[in-house]
Design a protein around this motif. Structure first.
Motif, mmCIF file in Angstrom:
data_model
loop_
_atom_site.group_PDB
_atom_site.id
_atom_site.type_symbol
_atom_site.label_atom_id
_atom_site.label_comp_id
_atom_site.label_asym_id
_atom_site.label_seq_id
_atom_site.Cartn_x
_atom_site.Cartn_y
_atom_site.Cartn_z
ATOM 1 N N SER A 85 0.812 -1.221 0.000
ATOM 2 C CA SER A 85 0.000 0.000 0.000
ATOM 3 C C SER A 85 0.847 1.273 0.000
ATOM 4 C CB SER A 85 -0.955 0.003 1.191
ATOM 5 O OG SER A 85 -0.243 0.028 2.399
ATOM 6 N N ALA A 86 2.127 1.147 -0.363
ATOM 7 C CA ALA A 86 3.006 2.324 -0.422
ATOM 8 C C ALA A 86 2.583 3.226 -1.578
ATOM 9 C CB ALA A 86 4.457 1.896 -0.592
ATOM 10 N N ASP A 87 2.720 4.541 -1.353
ATOM 11 C CA ASP A 87 2.410 5.487 -2.426
ATOM 12 C C ASP A 87 3.597 5.588 -3.381
ATOM 13 O OD1 ASP A 87 4.274 7.084 -1.124
ATOM 14 O OD2 ASP A 87 2.802 8.487 -0.324
ATOM 15 N N THR A 88 3.513 6.476 -4.347
ATOM 16 C CA THR A 88 4.565 6.603 -5.359
ATOM 17 C C THR A 88 5.905 7.040 -4.772
ATOM 18 O OG1 THR A 88 3.811 8.852 -5.841
ATOM 19 C CG2 THR A 88 2.932 7.083 -7.216
ATOM 20 N N GLU A 89 5.866 7.682 -3.598
ATOM 21 C CA GLU A 89 7.104 8.116 -2.938
ATOM 22 C C GLU A 89 7.648 7.055 -1.995
ATOM 23 O OE1 GLU A 89 6.020 11.711 -0.979
ATOM 24 O OE2 GLU A 89 5.764 12.824 -2.847
ATOM 25 N N GLY A 90 6.938 5.939 -1.852
ATOM 26 C CA GLY A 90 7.384 4.853 -0.990
ATOM 27 C C GLY A 90 6.881 4.929 0.440
#
Length: 136
Positions: A85-90
């Motif tokens: 569930s990490a976003d594009t920035e991690g």
């Protein structure tokens, strides 16, 4: 009648604190719960709101759970680029649950519960002694 009022007040207090303890346990159980998918929100901390309610039959105010609401404070962000569930920035959104705060709240609720139980025990003792005196 005052002894019965003491029992009713303490019983209402124990019931309210019991609800509070269950909510705290749920919060602690979800301390590390994350969203299943990117963009979803993780578990949001719950809080118990109390209210005084007039018991018309007894003519006394008792404490009751008004509602269980959610804590609207910000979620924590944790850097974990490999998490599903990490976003594009991690970053992964983590629940807004602080284990230390929950532990302190649990201790306070436990003490309030025990205080109400103590009042019930003392009231029961007084009732028993009164009955014993009336028998003699």
């Amino acid at each position: 009648m005052d002894l019965m009022n003491a029992l009713n007040l303490s019983t209402a207090g124990m019931k309210a604190q019991g609800t509070r303890l269950r909510v705290i346990a749920e919060n602690l159980a979800n301390t590390d719960s994350t969203a299943a998918m990117p963009g979803d929100l993780p578990y949001r901390r719950k809080v118990v709101l109390f209210a005084n309610t007039l018991n018309k039959a007894l003519g006394i105010d008792t404490v009751n759970v008004k509602k269980v609401d959610v804590d609207r404070s910000d979620f924590q962000r944790k850097f974990d680029p490999g998490h599903p569930s990490a976003d594009t920035e991690g970053y992964v959104l983590m629940p807004n649950v602080n284990g230390l705060v929950e532990s302190m709240d649990m201790r306070e609720a436990q003490r309030s519960y025990e205080a109400n139980l103590g009042v019930i025990d003392a009231t029961r003792t007084m009732l028993t002694k009164t009955i014993d005196l009336l028998r003699n």
